[in-house]
Design a protein around this motif. Structure first.
Motif, PDB file in Angstrom:
ATOM      1  N   GLY A  63      17.932  22.637  27.795  1.00  0.00           N
ATOM      2  CA  GLY A  63      17.193  22.858  26.562  1.00  0.00           C
ATOM      3  C   GLY A  63      16.621  24.257  26.481  1.00  0.00           C
ATOM      4  N   LEU A  64      16.180  24.778  27.626  1.00  0.00           N
ATOM      5  CA  LEU A  64      15.652  26.140  27.650  1.00  0.00           C
ATOM      6  C   LEU A  64      16.740  27.147  27.298  1.00  0.00           C
ATOM      7  N   LEU A  65      17.933  26.942  27.828  1.00  0.00           N
ATOM      8  CA  LEU A  65      19.035  27.864  27.547  1.00  0.00           C
ATOM      9  C   LEU A  65      19.424  27.857  26.074  1.00  0.00           C
ATOM     10  N   GLU A  66      19.133  26.766  25.380  1.00  0.00           N
ATOM     11  CA  GLU A  66      19.416  26.718  23.944  1.00  0.00           C
ATOM     12  C   GLU A  66      18.524  27.688  23.157  1.00  0.00           C
ATOM     13  N   LEU A  67      17.435  28.142  23.794  1.00  0.00           N
ATOM     14  CA  LEU A  67      16.537  29.107  23.144  1.00  0.00           C
ATOM     15  C   LEU A  67      17.019  30.540  23.290  1.00  0.00           C
ATOM     16  N   LEU A  68      18.149  30.752  23.979  1.00  0.00           N
ATOM     17  CA  LEU A  68      18.623  32.114  24.249  1.00  0.00           C
ATOM     18  C   LEU A  68      18.734  32.971  22.987  1.00  0.00           C
ATOM     19  N   PRO A  69      19.317  32.475  21.886  1.00  0.00           N
ATOM     20  CA  PRO A  69      19.393  33.328  20.680  1.00  0.00           C
ATOM     21  C   PRO A  69      18.023  33.802  20.207  1.00  0.00           C
ATOM     22  N   GLN A  70      17.005  32.918  20.252  1.00  0.00           N
ATOM     23  CA  GLN A  70      15.655  33.308  19.832  1.00  0.00           C
ATOM     24  C   GLN A  70      15.065  34.362  20.767  1.00  0.00           C
ATOM     25  N   VAL A  71      15.274  34.161  22.062  1.00  0.00           N
ATOM     26  CA  VAL A  71      14.722  35.091  23.043  1.00  0.00           C
ATOM     27  C   VAL A  71      15.371  36.468  22.901  1.00  0.00           C
ATOM     28  N   LEU A  72      16.680  36.486  22.754  1.00  0.00           N
ATOM     29  CA  LEU A  72      17.381  37.759  22.575  1.00  0.00           C
ATOM     30  C   LEU A  72      16.971  38.440  21.276  1.00  0.00           C
TER      31      LEU A  72
END
Length: 250
Positions: free
Chosen positions: A224-233
């Motif tokens: 689930g955390l990795l799904e936030l990658l676009p937001q973090v980038l």
């Protein structure tokens, strides 16, 4: 914009490519030599342009002094903070910002999560170099010789079974981070905590800071955390643009 100001600004990137004579400047701007001369003289008076003995013009020392002063006075924490707050608001998770100082990577900002579980991290506290996502991002940007020298002189504590075991594994991880442009700490420091990070770039493309989103596994699994990658980038890119004074392409 004033036509004179616009033309004067156009002179600077022209001379950034190398010294140019009056005729070349006039041709590039599409103006008469007398107009180009007035612009160059004004820029010269303010130290932004310098007239060489051979009659050609180049960028002046004052321009470099202004650039150096502007970079020195940039506060990446101040620039990044509103973006960190927004990322925290959107995700609900703890958000960190870190800088590389000597052989340490230090947290310089933190926005806590909305849930009761609190992370041990504090502003001003060094992070574990060999496992933290922000550390990997900052150290991966070092020149290869510096990366290897650092990897050889630091220790590799076994915080958990997932901690980086040695210099070979550490350098391999840094190579991966350089290639993909983001980093993780999936239980490498604390079994129960996962982190996902992205780099903040300066005007020269170098990594000047790193941000991360962290969450306990009981709240959000690693997937689930990795799904936030676009937001973090996206957040890291927005901070990079603000820090560099870059305009978004349309």
């Amino acid at each position: 914009m004033s036509q004179s100001v616009e033309r004067a600004l156009a002179v600077l990137p022209l001379l950034a490519r190398g010294p140019a004579g009056l005729g070349a400047v006039a041709d590039a701007l599409g103006v008469h030599k007398s107009t180009a001369l007035r612009l160059l003289r004004t820029l010269h008076e303010h130290g932004l342009v310098y007239r060489q003995p051979d009659g050609r013009y180049r960028l002046g020392a004052q321009l470099f002094a202004l650039a150096a002063e502007a970079i020195e006075n940039l506060d990446v924490r101040e620039i990044a903070h509103p973006h960190l707050v927004e990322l925290n608001r959107a995700t609900g998770h703890t958000v960190h910002l870190a800088l590389h100082q000597d052989d340490e990577v230090v947290y310089v900002d933190k926005v806590d999560s909305r849930y009761p579980v609190r992370m041990y991290s504090r502003i001003g506290r060094p992070v574990p170099l060999t496992v933290a996502a922000v550390a990997k991002l900052l150290l991966a940007d070092l020149p290869e010789a510096e990366r290897r020298a650092l990897a050889d002189r630091i220790e590799y504590p076994r915080y958990t079974a997932r901690s980086t075991p040695d210099a070979v594994a550490f350098l391999r991880e840094l190579d991966l981070v350089r290639e993909q442009g983001w980093a993780t700490d999936l239980g490498g420091h604390e079994e129960s905590i996962n982190c996902l990070g992205a780099p903040v770039h300066g005007p020269d493309g170098r990594v000047v800071a790193a941000l991360s989103v962290s969450a306990p596994g009981v709240v959000l699994a690693a997937g689930g955390l990795l799904e936030l990658l676009p937001q973090v980038l996206c957040t890291a890119e927005a901070i990079s643009q603000d820090y560099s004074g870059a305009q978004e392409s349309t």
